[in-house]
Design a protein around this motif. Structure first.
Motif, PDB file in Angstrom:
ATOM      1  N   SER A  10      42.980  51.074  -3.298  1.00  0.00           N
ATOM      2  CA  SER A  10      41.988  50.011  -3.473  1.00  0.00           C
ATOM      3  C   SER A  10      40.936  50.468  -4.468  1.00  0.00           C
ATOM      4  N   THR A  12      36.723  49.384  -6.029  1.00  0.00           N
ATOM      5  CA  THR A  12      35.499  48.608  -5.842  1.00  0.00           C
ATOM      6  C   THR A  12      34.843  48.405  -7.199  1.00  0.00           C
ATOM      7  N   THR A  14      31.054  48.151  -8.999  1.00  0.00           N
ATOM      8  CA  THR A  14      29.639  48.444  -8.766  1.00  0.00           C
ATOM      9  C   THR A  14      28.822  47.998  -9.981  1.00  0.00           C
ATOM     10  N   VAL A  28      27.391  40.598  -5.279  1.00  0.00           N
ATOM     11  CA  VAL A  28      27.211  42.033  -5.095  1.00  0.00           C
ATOM     12  C   VAL A  28      25.864  42.412  -5.692  1.00  0.00           C
ATOM     13  N   ALA A  33      28.428  48.743  -4.229  1.00  0.00           N
ATOM     14  CA  ALA A  33      29.837  48.489  -4.503  1.00  0.00           C
ATOM     15  C   ALA A  33      30.293  47.211  -3.810  1.00  0.00           C
ATOM     16  N   SER A  34      31.233  46.548  -4.436  1.00  0.00           N
ATOM     17  CA  SER A  34      31.844  45.384  -3.813  1.00  0.00           C
ATOM     18  C   SER A  34      32.690  45.823  -2.626  1.00  0.00           C
ATOM     19  N   ASP A  35      33.186  44.853  -1.877  1.00  0.00           N
ATOM     20  CA  ASP A  35      34.175  45.178  -0.849  1.00  0.00           C
ATOM     21  C   ASP A  35      35.386  45.796  -1.527  1.00  0.00           C
ATOM     22  N   ALA A  36      36.126  46.612  -0.763  1.00  0.00           N
ATOM     23  CA  ALA A  36      37.339  47.222  -1.320  1.00  0.00           C
ATOM     24  C   ALA A  36      38.352  46.139  -1.668  1.00  0.00           C
TER      25      ALA A  36
END
Length: 196
Positions: A10, A12, A14, A28, A33-36
């Motif tokens: 995965s 992310t 940022t 975001v 960081a975004s969700d995985a």
């Protein structure tokens, strides 16, 4: 288009700077960081990023990320590389492979090369063998290599002695025959080799 190694499951995103950003429709915060975002081997994953810089119109970016396929195991050879008796069949293996392809002319093998399943590999001269293994849903293996030369052998089964000698049977790995007998009237014998 972005490629990542097979071990990366995965990623992310940022963002930095001022303004707002959404990753796959989820906002975001700067520096977070975004969700995985899960990646599937061999399948492109599309990430949509919408960035809005303060005082400007939103900009949409599309990123395609592809996780590499797991490679099939590198082929191994039996018997292993080295000196072997010419005429030996070499078995190339790679656990779980759908097919194994090989070359004996120094070129790198492809799926257009000789298929071991239809043409077994028989060593009849000094040669370097290269092989790849393939499996559906996996990347082709790394190239396996084995160099073969002719081994010394005591296999005399292709020799014939004239004059009806007795007391021997030619066999592999026997170097000395000490009880060969011929009739009194036989004054000479002839040794005739056949084969390679």
């Amino acid at each position: 288009s972005v490629a990542v190694a097979n071990g990366v499951e995965s990623i992310t995103v940022t963002p930095t700077g001022t303004g707002t950003i959404t990753v796959n429709e989820t906002e975001v915060a700067s520096g977070s960081a975004s969700d995985a975002i899960a990646l599937t081997a061999g399948t492109p994953t599309t990430i949509t990023v919408v960035a809005t810089e303060t005082g400007k119109s939103p900009k949409t970016y599309t990123i395609t990320v592809t996780r590499a396929l797991t490679p099939q195991a590198t082929p191994t050879f039996n018997p292993p590389a080295g000196a072997i008796a010419f005429g030996t069949t070499v078995i190339i293996t790679s656990e779980g492979a759908d097919a194994i392809y090989y070359t004996t002319d120094g070129t790198d093998p492809t799926t257009e090369s000789t298929n071991q399943a239809t043409t077994p590999l028989v060593i009849s001269e000094a040669v370097t063998v290269k092989a790849i293994a393939v499996k559906t849903g996996m990347a082709n293996s790394e190239i396996g290599t084995a160099a073969y030369t002719q081994a010394a052998t005591a296999d005399l089964t292709s020799l014939v002695l004239s004059g009806s000698p007795t007391g021997y049977t030619f066999a592999s790995d026997t170097y000395t025959y000490g009880s060969v007998a011929v009739a009194n009237g036989v004054e000479s014998i002839t040794v005739t080799p056949t084969g390679t």
